[in-house]
Design a protein around this motif. Structure first.
Motif, short mmCIF file in Angstrom:
data_model
loop_
_atom_site.label_atom_id
_atom_site.label_comp_id
_atom_site.label_asym_id
_atom_site.label_seq_id
_atom_site.Cartn_x
_atom_site.Cartn_y
_atom_site.Cartn_z
N CYS A 138 0.86 -1.19 0.00
CA CYS A 138 0.00 0.00 0.00
C CYS A 138 0.89 1.23 0.00
CB CYS A 138 -0.91 0.01 1.23
SG CYS A 138 -0.04 0.45 2.75
N LEU A 139 0.38 2.30 -0.54
CA LEU A 139 1.04 3.59 -0.43
C LEU A 139 0.13 4.53 0.35
CD1 LEU A 139 3.29 5.56 -2.69
CD2 LEU A 139 1.28 6.73 -1.82
N LYS A 172 8.35 0.06 -7.01
CA LYS A 172 8.23 0.98 -8.15
C LYS A 172 6.78 1.42 -8.28
CE LYS A 172 9.50 1.58 -13.00
NZ LYS A 172 10.13 0.96 -14.20
N LEU A 173 6.57 2.73 -8.29
CA LEU A 173 5.23 3.29 -8.31
C LEU A 173 4.74 3.53 -9.74
CD1 LEU A 173 5.65 5.89 -5.43
CD2 LEU A 173 4.82 3.52 -5.28
N SER A 199 10.60 5.14 -7.43
CA SER A 199 10.67 4.02 -6.49
C SER A 199 10.70 4.54 -5.07
CB SER A 199 11.91 3.17 -6.77
OG SER A 199 11.83 2.56 -8.04
N ILE A 200 10.23 3.71 -4.15
CA ILE A 200 10.12 4.13 -2.76
C ILE A 200 10.37 2.92 -1.87
CG2 ILE A 200 7.62 3.68 -2.63
CD1 ILE A 200 7.38 6.28 -1.00
N ASP A 201 10.89 3.14 -0.67
CA ASP A 201 11.11 2.05 0.27
C ASP A 201 9.77 1.55 0.82
OD1 ASP A 201 13.83 2.15 -0.03
OD2 ASP A 201 14.21 3.28 1.81
N ALA A 202 9.62 0.23 0.92
CA ALA A 202 8.42 -0.38 1.45
C ALA A 202 8.82 -1.42 2.48
CB ALA A 202 7.60 -1.03 0.33
N TYR A 203 8.08 -1.46 3.60
CA TYR A 203 8.44 -2.30 4.73
C TYR A 203 7.36 -3.36 4.98
CZ TYR A 203 11.74 1.47 5.64
OH TYR A 203 12.75 2.40 5.52
N LEU A 260 -3.08 0.73 -3.74
CA LEU A 260 -2.64 -0.63 -3.47
C LEU A 260 -1.95 -1.18 -4.72
CD1 LEU A 260 -5.91 -2.04 -1.84
CD2 LEU A 260 -4.03 -0.83 -0.71
N TYR A 261 -0.82 -1.83 -4.52
CA TYR A 261 -0.07 -2.44 -5.62
C TYR A 261 -0.01 -3.95 -5.42
CZ TYR A 261 1.52 2.26 -6.89
OH TYR A 261 1.56 3.59 -7.28
#
Length: 335
Positions: free
Chosen positions: A157-158, A201-202, A207-211, A252-253
């Protein structure tokens, strides 16, 4: 033949960000259902109850003695707040009522599962504690049906910081990036989220860090797909909505890689974007669970009590139709 019984739903946290959206969604579809909006400051829910109609705001504090009879003849309890002692679930089981939870993580559910196994119960307990109350898993289930074999499911999720949240979610944010559950090479692993970051990758190419997080989407999607690799991650950044110059959306990805029914290898990305934000989308998940457990909106109510999940009780075609009806955009991309 008598008139059909009027349904009555108690929404704990019913005038918070998520709870008020749940109440609004139910009222939009079902004007005759009676709603009881509950919380520690019922005066805050009075105007909402008036706007909704056929609703009332009542006092509820789960740290005090809970007397279900003081709320009238209830058919369903929706817990749109934290209930660490399972007060509402225990009351539902004791009285044979339906119950929907949306706030628990995977490692908090063992007490509920064991309690429900202690004898026959008429209660229909829906654990919709997935991200957005099951929306991500339901959409992923639909995409997964295109595959004969799945090797990887990576979901995320973003959250956009301009998407308003209530105090409940705000208090939880720090705990979101902590102990996480994922499936890797068929092994279940509990691990430190900060040490297992991935690059997401959005849609805009950045791109962004995801945990990783320990949401129910991980075991649900593993069970649905038999994929040896499943994870769910949370990221914070600029949403699709704001990138278009509009208000913050919740995105949501869902990336699924494997072999299609045709025999061809493929990787499909499904993007779910709610222009009204995360509270609106979570409430849609709760609406779908409500319709399913009560036999509304084209669903057939479960014939017996027991434990249910969004993917075992909600019709996927109905879910996709309802999401479109409420303005949620779903896009499929071949990667």
């Amino acid at each position: 033949m008598g008139l059909p019984k009027t349904l009555r739903i108690l929404i704990a946290g019913g005038y918070g960000h998520v709870g008020s959206n749940i109440a609004g969604h139910i009222r939009r579809k079902y004007p005759n259902i009676e709603l009881v909006l509950c919380g520690r400051h019922p005066e805050k829910g009075e105007q909402q109850a008036i706007r909704l109609g056929n609703a009332e705001s009542k006092y509820l504090d789960l740290t005090e003695d809970f007397n279900l009879s003081s709320f009238g003849d209830i058919d369903l309890i929706i817990a749109a707040l934290q209930d660490p002692e399972n007060v509402l679930i225990e009351a539902a089981i004791a009285h044979g009522l339906a119950h929907i939870s949306i706030t628990k993580l995977a490692d908090e559910l063992a007490p509920v599962i064991f309690l429900l196994q202690q004898g026959a119960s008429e209660s229909r307990i829906v654990l919709a504690d997935h991200w957005q109350a099951g929306i991500l898993t339901l959409v992923a289930k639909d995409t997964a049906a295109q595959f004969s074999k799945i090797d990887h499911i990576e979901t995320a999720c973003l959250y956009d910081t301009e998407d308003p949240i209530g105090p409940m979610i705000a208090a939880q944010l720090d705990s979101f990036v902590g102990r996480a559950l994922l499936r890797r090479n068929r092994k279940w692993e509990w691990l430190d989220a900060t040490e297992n970051v991935r690059s997401l990758k959005l849609s805009d190419g950045s791109s962004i860090d995801a945990y990783p997080m320990g949401t129910l989407d991980v075991p649900s999607l593993a069970a649905i797909s038999n994929s040896p690799n499943v994870r769910f991650d949370i990221s914070i950044g600029t949403s699709i909505g704001r990138n278009k110059g509009e208000k913050a959306s919740h995105d949501l990805y869902i990336d699924i890689e494997g072999t299609l029914l045709s025999g061809e290898p493929a990787k499909i990305r499904t993007v779910v974007s709610d222009p009204e934000g995360q509270s609106h989308l979570t409430a849609l998940g709760a609406l779908l669970a409500t319709e399913a457990v009560l036999g509304l909106g084209g669903h057939s109510a479960p014939e017996k009590g027991g434990l249910y999940l969004p993917e075992t009780i909600v019709s996927t075609p109905i879910a996709l139709t309802r999401l479109k009806e409420f303005g949620v955009v779903i896009t499929h991309i071949n990667l």
